[in-house]
Design a protein around this motif. Structure first.
Motif, mmCIF file in Angstrom:
data_model
loop_
_atom_site.group_PDB
_atom_site.id
_atom_site.type_symbol
_atom_site.label_atom_id
_atom_site.label_comp_id
_atom_site.label_asym_id
_atom_site.label_seq_id
_atom_site.Cartn_x
_atom_site.Cartn_y
_atom_site.Cartn_z
ATOM 1 N N ILE A 101 39.713 64.612 34.459
ATOM 2 C CA ILE A 101 40.206 65.806 33.783
ATOM 3 C C ILE A 101 40.523 65.456 32.336
ATOM 4 C CG2 ILE A 101 42.623 65.386 34.450
ATOM 5 C CD1 ILE A 101 42.913 68.433 34.769
ATOM 6 N N VAL A 102 40.349 66.444 31.452
ATOM 7 C CA VAL A 102 40.677 66.287 30.038
ATOM 8 C C VAL A 102 41.827 67.235 29.720
ATOM 9 C CG1 VAL A 102 39.854 66.477 27.666
ATOM 10 C CG2 VAL A 102 38.314 65.662 29.456
ATOM 11 N N ALA A 121 41.023 59.801 34.586
ATOM 12 C CA ALA A 121 40.051 59.657 35.677
ATOM 13 C C ALA A 121 40.767 59.783 37.017
ATOM 14 C CB ALA A 121 39.354 58.311 35.571
ATOM 15 N N ARG A 122 40.101 60.415 37.970
ATOM 16 C CA ARG A 122 40.660 60.511 39.317
ATOM 17 C C ARG A 122 40.531 59.155 40.020
ATOM 18 N NH1 ARG A 122 41.661 65.850 39.910
ATOM 19 N NH2 ARG A 122 40.271 67.336 38.874
ATOM 20 N N LEU A 127 36.269 56.889 33.105
ATOM 21 C CA LEU A 127 35.633 57.631 32.014
ATOM 22 C C LEU A 127 34.377 56.876 31.592
ATOM 23 C CD1 LEU A 127 35.686 59.945 29.937
ATOM 24 C CD2 LEU A 127 37.068 58.456 28.461
ATOM 25 N N ASP A 128 33.233 57.519 31.796
ATOM 26 C CA ASP A 128 31.954 56.869 31.504
ATOM 27 C C ASP A 128 31.561 57.062 30.039
ATOM 28 O OD1 ASP A 128 29.534 55.514 32.670
ATOM 29 O OD2 ASP A 128 28.597 57.277 31.784
ATOM 30 N N SER A 129 31.724 58.277 29.506
ATOM 31 C CA SER A 129 31.418 58.549 28.103
ATOM 32 C C SER A 129 32.108 59.846 27.699
ATOM 33 C CB SER A 129 29.907 58.650 27.868
ATOM 34 O OG SER A 129 29.364 59.746 28.593
ATOM 35 N N ALA A 164 33.474 65.321 28.353
ATOM 36 C CA ALA A 164 33.776 64.035 28.989
ATOM 37 C C ALA A 164 32.996 63.905 30.292
ATOM 38 C CB ALA A 164 35.272 63.911 29.263
ATOM 39 N N PHE A 165 32.502 62.698 30.535
ATOM 40 C CA PHE A 165 31.740 62.407 31.751
ATOM 41 C C PHE A 165 32.452 61.282 32.504
ATOM 42 C CE2 PHE A 165 28.927 63.901 28.426
ATOM 43 C CZ PHE A 165 28.210 64.900 29.057
#
Length: 275
Positions: A101-102, A121-122, A127-129, A164-165
């Motif tokens: 989530i952002v 991040a859950r 966070l990948d990118s 966000a990915f």
């Protein structure tokens, strides 16, 4: 004898907070019929809200890059010019995948302010990118605050869009095989939170004594606190539930012993060597 004098008009400028008004005259009076140009310039992070001329809203002006220009030709009355300014504000929006989530600050955000974007991040994800307005955010520039990664935007001067990915963590699985007792593995890379399986096939000379999982030696009952053991014919299936980290597995073997019973009829004997 009659004497004539030029008619003079008064120029009154009422500047409000957030900008300024200038004109082309050398003083605050103008000769009747004289031309004058007014320039209304907002301060940084402000915009013109409205212009009032002699008590009425005025719209006959040119606007260029936020600056208003009013051109009066042949002044025939006093001029009272008022300009109101308002702070400029922007919005920040975002999009993100389901593995995180952002946290976007409350909108609107005032021009010139500093604000922070937080990425969380859950469980079992990272966070990948991330991008802002299509430009890649270097993850090593993010600040670690608790479980979140923080990106700071300084001196805001436009709307922003954050993307966000988040990806699921995956871990390598390694099993140390024994030549006398081969172990089969279902996967060598496993997504975090999934269950991992391996199995052994019955061997006449060896049996499983215990299993070492990441340097922790577990007997059968202890292993069942982190997974399950299922016997099906000659095959034994082992599973580790909800894997959360890279895992190394080593199986400790115990030798099978067999009893040899010897009987002999009268008039002879049987000898043997070994134990």
């Amino acid at each position: 004898r009659v004497t004539f004098a030029p008619i003079l008009y008064t120029i009154i400028i009422d500047e409000r907070d957030g900008g300024s008004i200038t004109h082309t005259l050398n003083s605050d009076t103008a000769l009747c019929g004289e031309n004058v140009i007014f320039t209304i310039t907002p301060d940084t992070c402000f915009a013109i809200s409205d212009i009032i001329l002699n008590g009425e809203y005025f719209y006959d002006y040119e606007m260029n890059n936020g600056i208003a220009t009013i051109n009066f030709s042949q002044i025939l009355t006093n001029i009272h010019l008022v300009a109101h300014f308002v702070p400029i504000s922007y919005t920040i929006t975002g999009n993100y995948s389901g593995n995180g989530i952002v946290f976007i600050p409350s909108n609107p955000v005032l021009c010139g302010d500093t604000t922070k974007i937080r990425f969380l991040a859950r469980n079992c994800s990272h966070l990948d990118s991330a991008t802002i307005d299509g430009n890649l955010i270097h993850l090593d520039s993010l600040q670690h605050v608790g479980d979140t990664l923080v990106y700071t935007i300084h001196n805001i001067s436009q709307n922003h869009f954050v993307n966000a990915f988040f990806s699921i963590d995956s871990f390598p699985i390694h099993i140390s095989n024994n030549l006398n007792f081969p172990i089969s593995i279902t996967d060598t890379i496993l997504a975090c939170g999934n269950s991992f399986y391996f199995y052994t096939i019955q061997n006449e000379c060896f049996k499983v004594d215990s299993i070492i999982v990441n340097e922790h030696r577990l007997d059968k009952s202890e292993f069942e606190t982190i997974g399950t053991i299922i016997q099906s014919g000659d095959t034994t299936y082992y599973s580790i539930n909800q894997l959360q980290e890279p895992t190394d597995i080593f199986v400790i073997l115990d030798t099978n012993f067999y009893e040899i019973n010897i009987s002999c009829s009268p008039h002879g004997h049987v000898s043997y060597e070994g134990t």
